[in-house]
Design an enzyme around this catalytic site. Structure first.
Site, mmCIF file in Angstrom:
data_model
loop_
_atom_site.group_PDB
_atom_site.id
_atom_site.type_symbol
_atom_site.label_atom_id
_atom_site.label_comp_id
_atom_site.label_asym_id
_atom_site.label_seq_id
_atom_site.Cartn_x
_atom_site.Cartn_y
_atom_site.Cartn_z
ATOM 1 N N TYR A 1 -1.989 11.201 -7.138
ATOM 2 C CA TYR A 1 -3.049 10.686 -6.259
ATOM 3 C C TYR A 1 -2.415 10.027 -5.039
ATOM 4 C CZ TYR A 1 -6.849 7.795 -4.467
ATOM 5 O OH TYR A 1 -7.789 7.213 -3.646
ATOM 6 N N GLU B 1 -7.881 11.147 1.651
ATOM 7 C CA GLU B 1 -7.494 11.152 0.233
ATOM 8 C C GLU B 1 -7.109 12.551 -0.229
ATOM 9 O OE1 GLU B 1 -9.850 8.980 -3.027
ATOM 10 O OE2 GLU B 1 -10.436 11.083 -3.312
#
Length: 379
Positions: free
Chosen positions: A102, A190
């Site tokens: 992530y 993101e």
């Protein structure tokens, strides 16, 4: 402002981030055609909606044949994910995933700087990771006057990867992600997941971006991608009429003059056991047209069953407000209970004008709150 994954990937590709070559499709036949064009044998069909949790909702599926693509696309197109109907999907080549990570950059209001967040536990359960094991998420504050220096990008890469060859790939990736974030006035950029393939390559197989609405005038290429939701359309309508509106999903609509009083009114409704439907600050005007616009906005919300009008007359006189309301309701037809509280300049005169009308007149703020909640409970 949010954009779809395929739109975010276009920005990623323009800034040199390693993304796949997805094909946007709106019909099952287009998905089948995309499958043949990709020629990879295995593809992923991904719903395109402005919300997360697509995978868990069944909106992301693998397919390895024309028949599977047709079935998967038929299942996903038209499904509803968190209130959003899927009207388009992304068909992209499946990759051989070895590990998932992530990476994101967002605005940290505490440090007043961009913040990079990283985790070796990327994927669908990142929210659970953040909640239950926050120590697995690394945070790096970036000085906006310096930007992401090489040493920071290198340090960030070593927080995720042990292999030096992968670290070398990650350094320019992180720097380009930061450059995209800053140059496009984003509030979030993101990658989840950023995957390491079995061939040893980093690839952003998902992309998410949101942008600062106040900076859209600087980025027409971003602004043209805006697809406001129904609630956002109402907020834009309110802004065009000169007042501030935010939908909250309750059933007692609020019309108030002044932001502080509007916040206090919502708190009061909750205190007395009700659920405010919205924040609505109409400002200091008693213009009947403005009141009509505000009432139409409130009544367009199907959840609103009672309306509470809370007016403090400072510069604006309460008798003028009362006259404006009476004039406005000559063109508004509704059986909905409407509670009104007037206080301040000429408040008694204003309340007198509203007597024997269809308004439920309250004398104090607490009285208005009780009457609004009682009217809701009696429906």
């Amino acid at each position: 402002m949010k954009v779809h994954e395929y739109q975010a990937k276009e920005f990623f590709a323009h800034y040199g981030l390693p993304v796949d070559s997805p094909i946007l499709c709106r019909t099952v036949d287009e998905c089948v055609d995309a499958y043949h064009r990709l020629g990879s044998g295995r593809v992923v069909v991904k719903a395109q909606v402005h919300t997360g949790g697509r995978g868990k909702a069944g909106g992301v599926k693998l397919a390895a044949s024309e028949e599977e693509v047709r079935k998967v696309a038929s299942d996903i197109l038209g499904m509803t994910i968190k209130g959003y109907v899927v009207d388009r999907v992304l068909v992209t080549e499946a990759v051989n995933i070895d590990k998932e990570y992530y990476v994101s950059i967002l605005i940290d209001r505490k440090s007043k700087s961009p913040l990079m967040m990283l985790s070796r536990a990327g994927g669908m359960d990142i929210e659970q990771v953040a909640k239950e094991t926050p120590e697995k998420i690394e945070k790096i504050v970036i000085d906006p006057l310096i930007g992401m220096a090489d040493f920071q990008a290198r340090a960030a890469a070593y927080k995720l990867f042990d292999d030096k060859a992968v670290v070398k790939q990650a350094i320019p990736l992180f720097k380009n992600l930061y450059r995209l974030f800053m140059e496009k006035d984003a509030s979030l950029a993101e990658i989840n997941p950023l995957v390491l393939t079995k061939e040893g390559q980093l690839k952003a197989i998902d992309a998410k971006m949101t942008f600062d609405n106040n900076a859209l005038y600087r980025h027409p290429d971003v602004a043209e991608l805006n697809e406001p939701t129904e609630d956002e359309k109402k907020e834009l309508y309110a802004k065009s009429k000169g007042f501030s509106y935010v939908n909250l999903g309750g059933n007692i609509g609020c019309m108030v003059n002044g932001a502080g009083l509007a916040m206090a009114t919502m708190d009061m409704i909750k205190l007395y056991g009700g659920n405010p439907a919205n924040f609505l600050d109409i400002g200091g005007s008693s213009n009947p047209e403005k009141i009509v616009d505000a009432m139409n906005l409130l009544m367009s919300d199907q959840h609103v069953k009672v309306i509470l009008i809370n007016i403090f007359g400072g510069i604006t006189r309460c008798d003028d407000v009362a006259k404006g309301l009476l004039e406005a309701f000559k063109s508004i037809k509704t059986d909905m209970p409407i509670v009104i509280r007037l206080t301040g300049t000429n408040a008694e005169e204003g309340r007198r004008l509203l007597q024997n009308s269809h308004f439920i007149v309250a004398t104090t703020m607490a009285d208005a709150g009780h009457k609004a909640v009682e009217a809701m409970n009696n429906l």
